[in-house]
Design an enzyme around this catalytic site. Sequence first.
Site, mmCIF file in Angstrom:
data_model
loop_
_atom_site.group_PDB
_atom_site.id
_atom_site.type_symbol
_atom_site.label_atom_id
_atom_site.label_comp_id
_atom_site.label_asym_id
_atom_site.label_seq_id
_atom_site.Cartn_x
_atom_site.Cartn_y
_atom_site.Cartn_z
ATOM 1 N N PRO A 267 0.790 -1.234 0.000
ATOM 2 C CA PRO A 267 0.000 0.000 0.000
ATOM 3 C C PRO A 267 0.823 1.285 0.000
ATOM 4 O O PRO A 267 0.276 2.354 -0.235
ATOM 5 C CB PRO A 267 -0.814 -0.108 1.299
ATOM 6 C CG PRO A 267 -0.075 -1.051 2.176
ATOM 7 C CD PRO A 267 0.717 -1.960 1.286
ATOM 8 N N CYS A 268 2.123 1.239 0.289
ATOM 9 C CA CYS A 268 2.891 2.492 0.439
ATOM 10 C C CYS A 268 3.976 2.696 -0.614
ATOM 11 O O CYS A 268 4.027 3.740 -1.250
ATOM 12 C CB CYS A 268 3.550 2.538 1.821
ATOM 13 S SG CYS A 268 2.380 2.729 3.150
ATOM 14 N N PHE A 269 4.861 1.690 -0.778
ATOM 15 C CA PHE A 269 6.066 1.897 -1.597
ATOM 16 C C PHE A 269 5.762 2.406 -3.020
ATOM 17 O O PHE A 269 6.296 3.447 -3.420
ATOM 18 C CB PHE A 269 6.891 0.608 -1.673
ATOM 19 C CG PHE A 269 7.793 0.380 -0.482
ATOM 20 C CD1 PHE A 269 7.969 1.368 0.482
ATOM 21 C CD2 PHE A 269 8.467 -0.809 -0.318
ATOM 22 C CE1 PHE A 269 8.809 1.170 1.568
ATOM 23 C CE2 PHE A 269 9.302 -1.020 0.765
ATOM 24 C CZ PHE A 269 9.485 -0.031 1.703
ATOM 25 N N ASP A 272 4.306 6.055 -3.118
ATOM 26 C CA ASP A 272 5.127 7.152 -2.615
ATOM 27 C C ASP A 272 6.084 7.650 -3.699
ATOM 28 O O ASP A 272 6.337 8.851 -3.813
ATOM 29 C CB ASP A 272 5.893 6.726 -1.361
ATOM 30 C CG ASP A 272 4.979 6.694 -0.134
ATOM 31 O OD1 ASP A 272 3.772 6.968 -0.287
ATOM 32 O OD2 ASP A 272 5.460 6.390 0.968
#
Length: 449
Positions: A267-269, A272
């Site tokens: 969900p983040c890498f 971002d």
Amino acid sequence: MKLSVIGLGKLGSPLAAVLASKGYEVIGVDLNSDFVKKINEGRAPVDEPQLQNLITEHRTRLKATLSYQEAVLASDVTFVIVPTPSEKNGLFSNKYLLQSVEEIGRAIALKNTYHLVVITSTVTPGSCQGEIRETLEKASQREVGSNLGLCYNPEFIALGTVVCNMLYPDMILVGESDKQAGDLLETIYRQCSENTPPVRRMNLINAEITKISVNTYVTTKISYANMLSDICQHLPGSDVNVVTDAIGLDSRIGSKYLKAAVAFGGPCFPRDNVALAALANKLGARADIAIATQAINQHQNLRLLHLIEKLDNGGPIGILGLSYKPGTYVVEESQGVALANRLSSQGKKVSVFDPMALNEAKKVLNQNVEICASTFECVESADLLVILIPWPEFAKEIQMETFRKKATKASVIDCWRVLNEAAFSEVCHLIYLGVGSEVENKSLTPLTV
Ligand SMILES: NC(=O)c1ccc[n+]([C@@H]2O[C@H](COP(=O)([O-])OP(=O)(O)OC[C@H]3O[C@@H](n4cnc5c(N)ncnc54)[C@H](O)[C@@H]3O)[C@@H](O)[C@H]2O)c1
């Protein structure tokens, strides 16, 4: 001092539990009545190691409600951890955050003591000092300053180790509207950390850009290792693991996240990097490294597909690992799900297994992908097996005997090298990524970044 936590999801519920475990009275808020009910019944709303234990042990100090007013009036500090999904342009949407901040502001307007609002969700730099502060001030009818504090305080955690990361952080990052707000937040963190992490206090915008920079730097290391893997695969005699192992010993570089395997997901890498590039574009600056990191990441899926096409004998393909990494059920940006769907939409017979993520994966997998009940079933059914995620279970459960019994010798793409090469090479055609061979050299065309 009493605390409230808005958003009791993958990050919010562990934070609420950690704060309660350190002696704070905590009241959580979520729109999801099931999550609220679970907290009040002493049950973890999400699956995360150590979370249930913390909730069980510290139940008396932890409760939840659907009412912002109840939570804000009963607390002095409010942490906000609601989703900030990516927009089409790559930047993070503050839609839910602003709704939440407005509700908090309205409740603050009903009290007359100091209140601190701490934004923990990932935001596009400029958000806190801009529309978040404006919304908060308008709704609370107060100005940020002596009677109202605003901080930006992201958590540097990884799913699967959230509680541990919160208790033993590498650093505490505090973006603050003013000293009073920062002092208060630092006091809370000093009490909550089991270690004595360095604390970096700065203005709101520096903290926002620091948060995204940490993740994008980590992914740059991953893509660097994967880029080397691609080169090594085309260079007979070379092995990327030997190379990265040595590179990582240089103290200027370090070995963490310098491991070649498959594309990063979760969900983040991925988002971002996209956000950093989008921010640079919006500002008229350049973020070439973020763009290259993302391009290299996407190329990893192509590399894997090329290899599968070469090894495919038309028989069933098995994929082990559907979460985006071991230790979690999360399948957002999961390479396993993407690969299974891609191959099955090409008409191939695909079967999959994951120790923890099957329920989540079923929601996004193509209907014709076959779900196996065990590692054994997936291995047994496949002519070509891809071990995509290094769940520790796979190393234990994949038996040489299963391959020996097959009528035709199976191929295994072991992306993380979980199988012992010497042993398994006898019973299957075992392929490690990033190992150079004449065959690879002739047939793979690298993507130009
Ligand atoms: N999950 C991670 O690994 C991670 C890591 C770092 C940062 N973050 C950031 O933290 C934020 C939250 O992520 P998450 O993974 O915990 O999300 P999540 O989807 O697991 O949880 C969010 C929770 O907020 C609730 N919610 C949504 N809108 C609400 C509202 N207006 N009022 C009250 N509750 C509301 C949802 O019902 C849900 O329970 C995001 O900005 C994310 O980028 C997440």
